[in-house]
Scaffold this active site. Structure first.
Site, short mmCIF file in Angstrom:
data_model
loop_
_atom_site.label_atom_id
_atom_site.label_comp_id
_atom_site.label_asym_id
_atom_site.label_seq_id
_atom_site.Cartn_x
_atom_site.Cartn_y
_atom_site.Cartn_z
CE LYS A 15 -2.39 -0.99 3.72
NZ LYS A 15 -1.72 -2.28 4.02
NE ARG A 88 -4.71 -0.06 8.78
CZ ARG A 88 -3.58 0.62 8.91
NH1 ARG A 88 -3.50 1.60 9.79
NH2 ARG A 88 -2.52 0.33 8.18
NE ARG A 127 6.85 -3.41 5.56
CZ ARG A 127 5.56 -3.39 5.91
NH1 ARG A 127 4.64 -3.06 5.02
NH2 ARG A 127 5.19 -3.73 7.14
NE ARG A 158 6.56 -0.42 8.83
CZ ARG A 158 5.29 -0.51 8.40
NH1 ARG A 158 5.00 -0.17 7.15
NH2 ARG A 158 4.35 -0.94 9.20
NE ARG A 169 1.39 -4.40 10.84
CZ ARG A 169 2.68 -4.63 11.05
NH1 ARG A 169 3.20 -4.39 12.25
NH2 ARG A 169 3.46 -5.09 10.10
#
Length: 220
Positions: A15, A88, A127, A158, A169
């Site tokens: 995203k 969300r 990532r 991250r 999540r």
């Protein structure tokens, strides 16, 4: 008017990469709620102090707080945007719908990036993000450098990209966000995209979609 778009998908579905690129290509405002909150935590702001323990548990902020944050951002960006990470939940979708209706506007499209869980886990370990401008991508996107291609900042993993946080999540996404996906699908606003392809190919297809909406007069 410029299109108003929301980008949906499970964690690590791309995203951030696709949302920023789409907004840049179309000259739209872009908001990543995750990046906004991580910046607030790093800055030690009032919002950051409230959000820090919630994010550390791999959870999303409660709807009232998230909607308050969005009300402030939307007031500054009333037209032409890509929202990454909002809504969300059904409560957040209701807030956005009511905000748009009060402005006599509407959502133009909800874009769902679909990626199998097995690939999401691979992406999670591959990532990186720039803490300065919140560019996100993969190490190979840097062509051997350690600097962000956007601002030159030092990139790295991250802090919240842990397997435990991912599972939390993902569970919240399945429980709270999939009903939002269904709502937008029933309203004829949802567009599903296979996001396992090369990011450039996905970006090109997303851009074609939005251009087709505009050419058919759906973006207003």
């Amino acid at each position: 008017m410029s299109p108003r778009l929301v980008l949906l998908g499970p964690p690590a579905s791309g995203k951030g990469t696709q949302g920023r690129r789409l907004a840049d290509d179309l000259g739209l405002a872009y908001l990543s709620t995750g990046a906004l909150l991580r910046s607030a935590v790093e800055e030690g702001s009032t919002l950051g102090r409230e959000a820090a323990p919630i994010l550390a548990r791999g959870e999303y902020l409660p709807d009232p707080l998230m909607c308050t944050i969005m009300a402030d951002w939307l007031a500054k960006h009333p037209d032409g945007w890509v929202l990454d990470g909002f809504p969300r939940s059904i409560a957040q979708a209701d807030f956005l719908s009511e905000w748009l209706a009060a402005k006599d506007r509407q959502l133009d499209a909800a874009i769902l990036l679909e990626v199998p869980v097995e690939e999401l886990l691979v992406r999670l370990g591959n990532r990186i993000e720039c803490p300065e401008c919140r560019w996100s991508g993969r190490p190979k996107d840097l062509n051997g450098a350690a600097r962000c291609p956007e601002c030159g900042g030092v990139t790295g993993p991250r802090a919240d990209d842990t397997p435990a946080n991912f599972r939390s999540r993902l569970a919240e996404y399945e429980e709270n966000t999939l009903p939002v996906v269904l709502r937008y699908e029933q309203a004829g606003l949802l567009h599903r995209f296979d996001a396992t392809q090369d990011p450039g190919a996905v970006a090109a297809r997303l851009l074609d979609l939005v251009k087709s909406l505009k050419s058919h007069g759906q973006a207003a």
